[in-house]
Write a protein that holds these residues in place. Sequence first.
Motif, PDB file in Angstrom:
ATOM      1  N   ILE A   1     -11.627  -4.782   7.130  1.00 52.07           N
ATOM      2  CA  ILE A   1     -11.031  -4.368   5.934  1.00 52.07           C
ATOM      3  C   ILE A   1     -11.582  -4.651   4.870  1.00 52.07           C
ATOM      4  CG2 ILE A   1      -9.826  -6.714   6.138  1.00 52.07           C
ATOM      5  CD1 ILE A   1      -8.355  -3.159   4.927  1.00 52.07           C
TER       6      ILE A   1
ATOM      7  N   GLU B   1      -6.900  -6.136   0.830  1.00 51.23           N
ATOM      8  CA  GLU B   1      -6.388  -5.156   0.711  1.00 51.23           C
ATOM      9  C   GLU B   1      -5.247  -4.988  -0.394  1.00 51.23           C
ATOM     10  OE1 GLU B   1      -3.965  -7.355   3.750  1.00 51.23           O
ATOM     11  OE2 GLU B   1      -6.089  -6.999   3.471  1.00 51.23           O
TER      12      GLU B   1
ATOM     13  N   LEU C   1      -7.429   2.187   2.787  1.00 52.18           N
ATOM     14  CA  LEU C   1      -6.778   0.951   3.048  1.00 52.18           C
ATOM     15  C   LEU C   1      -5.979   0.929   4.472  1.00 52.18           C
ATOM     16  CD1 LEU C   1      -6.124  -0.549  -0.602  1.00 52.18           C
ATOM     17  CD2 LEU C   1      -7.955  -1.187   1.063  1.00 52.18           C
TER      18      LEU C   1
ATOM     19  N   ILE D   1       0.821  -1.005   0.010  1.00 48.89           N
ATOM     20  CA  ILE D   1      -0.010  -0.074  -0.094  1.00 48.89           C
ATOM     21  C   ILE D   1       0.861   1.329  -0.081  1.00 48.89           C
ATOM     22  CG2 ILE D   1      -1.781   1.335   1.328  1.00 48.89           C
ATOM     23  CD1 ILE D   1      -2.886  -1.403   2.360  1.00 48.89           C
TER      24      ILE D   1
ATOM     25  N   GLN E   1      -5.703   4.361  -1.277  1.00 50.86           N
ATOM     26  CA  GLN E   1      -4.421   3.811  -0.450  1.00 50.86           C
ATOM     27  C   GLN E   1      -4.749   4.341   1.118  1.00 50.86           C
ATOM     28  OE1 GLN E   1      -2.480   4.749  -3.645  1.00 50.86           O
ATOM     29  NE2 GLN E   1      -3.488   2.586  -4.136  1.00 50.86           N
TER      30      GLN E   1
ATOM     31  N   TYR F   1     -13.657  -1.624   3.915  1.00 50.57           N
ATOM     32  CA  TYR F   1     -12.998  -0.624   3.250  1.00 50.57           C
ATOM     33  C   TYR F   1     -12.437  -0.738   1.870  1.00 50.57           C
ATOM     34  CZ  TYR F   1     -12.989   2.078   7.460  1.00 50.57           C
ATOM     35  OH  TYR F   1     -13.446   2.899   8.757  1.00 50.57           O
ATOM     36  N   SER F   2     -12.274  -2.235   1.756  1.00 51.63           N
ATOM     37  CA  SER F   2     -11.606  -2.630   0.248  1.00 51.63           C
ATOM     38  C   SER F   2     -12.942  -2.565  -0.567  1.00 51.63           C
ATOM     39  CB  SER F   2     -11.387  -4.080   0.236  1.00 51.63           C
ATOM     40  OG  SER F   2     -10.072  -4.294   1.368  1.00 51.63           O
TER      41      SER F   2
END
Length: 308
Positions: free
Chosen positions: A75, A156, A52, A9, A49, A78-79
């Motif tokens: 996660i 991610e 993430l 990331i 990014q 958010y992805s």
Amino acid sequence: MKEESPKAIFYALAANLGIAVCKFAAAAFTGSGSMFAEAIHSTADCGNQVLLLFGLKQARRPASLLHPLGAGRVIYFYSLIVALLLFFVGGVFSVYEGIHRLMAREPLSHAYIALGVLGVSVVLETFSLMGAIREIRKTNPDKSMWRWFRETRESELLVVTGEDVAALLGLAMAFVAVLMTMITGNPMYDACGSIGVGVLLMVIALLVAREVKSMIIGESASPEVRRAIEAHLRTRKEIRSIINLITLQWGRHVVVAVQAEMIDYESGRAMVDAINIVEADLQEKFPQVRWVFFEPDVPRVRTEASLD
């Protein structure tokens, strides 16, 4: 599964920051629609990014009464947000910008500058993609990229890799569009390049969103991890047979539910002690297994009556 490493990331964030600045400057100087679409795409990627990284931080929150298994699966949320942003902010805007310039037929000036910036962007995006591939190969040295894409549980890394692949393909399309505009003097190629970049981003975003949606619904551990867990349990002398085995990926951790027939023990306490030994050994062998739910049982015989 290893602890989430944000290296890929950070690689992508550093590359996209530099690329976005260069693209905006080139778009302003040349008036290129393809370049402006690429600049918006790189800016959106920077925001993605950051999201993430924030999601990874949230995923490390400890378990609570409200979330007894922890926040590992946050996660995935958010992805999915990042995939949607890639679709709408990157893809839809690029298509809109291309259609606008196709209708306006705005001329392109100093195309060689745009080509130079696109060339530099290719180098930086390649650096970012190679960083993601290195992270992938650490734990998946023998898988093809497509098989990894379909089987990975690291959302991610999936998103970052999808963004990088989309970026490199988009840069190639934008380069060809600007080059054709410079050769022919027809701004239609530049506008079509912007549309092409947008369609590409939307396709990649939909593919990524499909995979992340499956994770949100609840996927088992990766096929090789599940097979290894089952094979390990079948070697335990305390277990006569495995009746049912369920694994569930929970962020970077794995939940395991086992229904097994145990060998005969002289007491219930002896069986409980044996189960505790099996669970402890499983978690030592597979550190990513955070929770084990073990149910001793006997195989159920299906009778003729039960089949009616």
